[in-house]
Design an enzyme around this catalytic site. Sequence first.
Site, mmCIF file in Angstrom:
data_model
loop_
_atom_site.group_PDB
_atom_site.id
_atom_site.type_symbol
_atom_site.label_atom_id
_atom_site.label_comp_id
_atom_site.label_asym_id
_atom_site.label_seq_id
_atom_site.Cartn_x
_atom_site.Cartn_y
_atom_site.Cartn_z
ATOM 1 N N ASP A 193 41.308 41.333 35.499
ATOM 2 C CA ASP A 193 40.911 39.704 35.550
ATOM 3 C C ASP A 193 39.183 39.797 35.190
ATOM 4 O OD1 ASP A 193 43.575 39.863 36.413
ATOM 5 O OD2 ASP A 193 43.144 38.589 38.143
ATOM 6 N N LYS A 240 49.245 37.568 34.008
ATOM 7 C CA LYS A 240 50.055 37.685 35.230
ATOM 8 C C LYS A 240 49.879 36.188 36.278
ATOM 9 C CE LYS A 240 46.183 40.415 37.728
ATOM 10 N NZ LYS A 240 45.820 39.214 38.856
ATOM 11 N N CYS A 245 42.628 41.208 43.611
ATOM 12 C CA CYS A 245 43.572 41.503 42.548
ATOM 13 C C CYS A 245 43.593 42.913 42.380
ATOM 14 C CB CYS A 245 43.395 40.601 41.437
ATOM 15 S SG CYS A 245 43.861 38.937 41.406
HETATM 16 N N1 TIU Z 1 41.497 38.409 40.257
HETATM 17 C C1 TIU Z 1 41.470 37.931 41.625
HETATM 18 O O1 TIU Z 1 41.206 38.590 42.472
HETATM 19 N N2 TIU Z 1 41.835 36.530 41.998
HETATM 20 C C2 TIU Z 1 41.142 36.161 43.080
HETATM 21 O O2 TIU Z 1 41.770 34.851 43.409
HETATM 22 N N3 TIU Z 1 40.239 36.476 43.634
HETATM 23 C C3 TIU Z 1 39.347 35.881 44.597
HETATM 24 O O3 TIU Z 1 38.745 36.534 45.242
HETATM 25 N N4 TIU Z 1 39.680 34.698 44.860
#
Ligand code: TIU
Length: 221
Positions: free
Chosen positions: A25, A129, A162
């Site tokens: 991400d 995802k 994530c």
């Molecule tokens: N990619 C990921 O970690 N999504 C989140 O929503 N992370 C947060 O820390 N909000």
Amino acid sequence: MQHQFRAEPFDLPFDPRTTALVMIDMQRDFVEPGGFGEALGNDVSFVRTAIEPCKRLLDAARRAHMLVIHTREGHRADLTDCPPAKLTRGGKTFIGENGPMGRILVRGEKGHDLIPELYPVAGEPVIDKPGKGAFYETDLHLILKNAGIKTLIVCGVTTEVCVTTTVREANDRGFECIVPEDCVGSYFPAFQKAALEMIKAQGAIFGWVSNSASVIEGLRV
Ligand code: TIU
């Protein structure tokens, strides 16, 4: 010759032919101002520290001809793949709302895209995802299995959300995960520290923790 990554709680043997780099991400929505992360009240400068080390490791993985996989969290434009509980949480998730980089966490929007510094090259799979974990409702496991992958170098954001969800799931699916600590980022320094400690505690209960220099050195040997 046996390859090893210097890591905690102990060094991790690996075979570069069965090792993949997974970039979690590294999207504008999480690491640039005006995205999902900032909308939730976070300071993105905390996670931007991971970009340069990720870039060095990405270059090293490409030089070693390793499988590189990128993931993106996000949803269809009509949000039909977004669970109501994720969408309605306090009415303040911002998912699907318009921001300076387009609709937040919606596929195809500027904010949903991977950052230019770490952009995929031809042949590197990108996994879309709908959840926090990279295995949930995706074909990641199938791709890893077909490529004969056993070891995952897991980088990206955010460490305790994530990245950790993916590492925990990967561990249960039989993969050995190593997390370079400077290649993962959290908006919360205390969570970053605790998440990394949890991974390597109890004799690598979920995986190993290392750093970009040690992982790059391991790939060079
Ligand atoms: N990619 C990921 O970690 N999504 C989140 O929503 N992370 C947060 O820390 N909000």
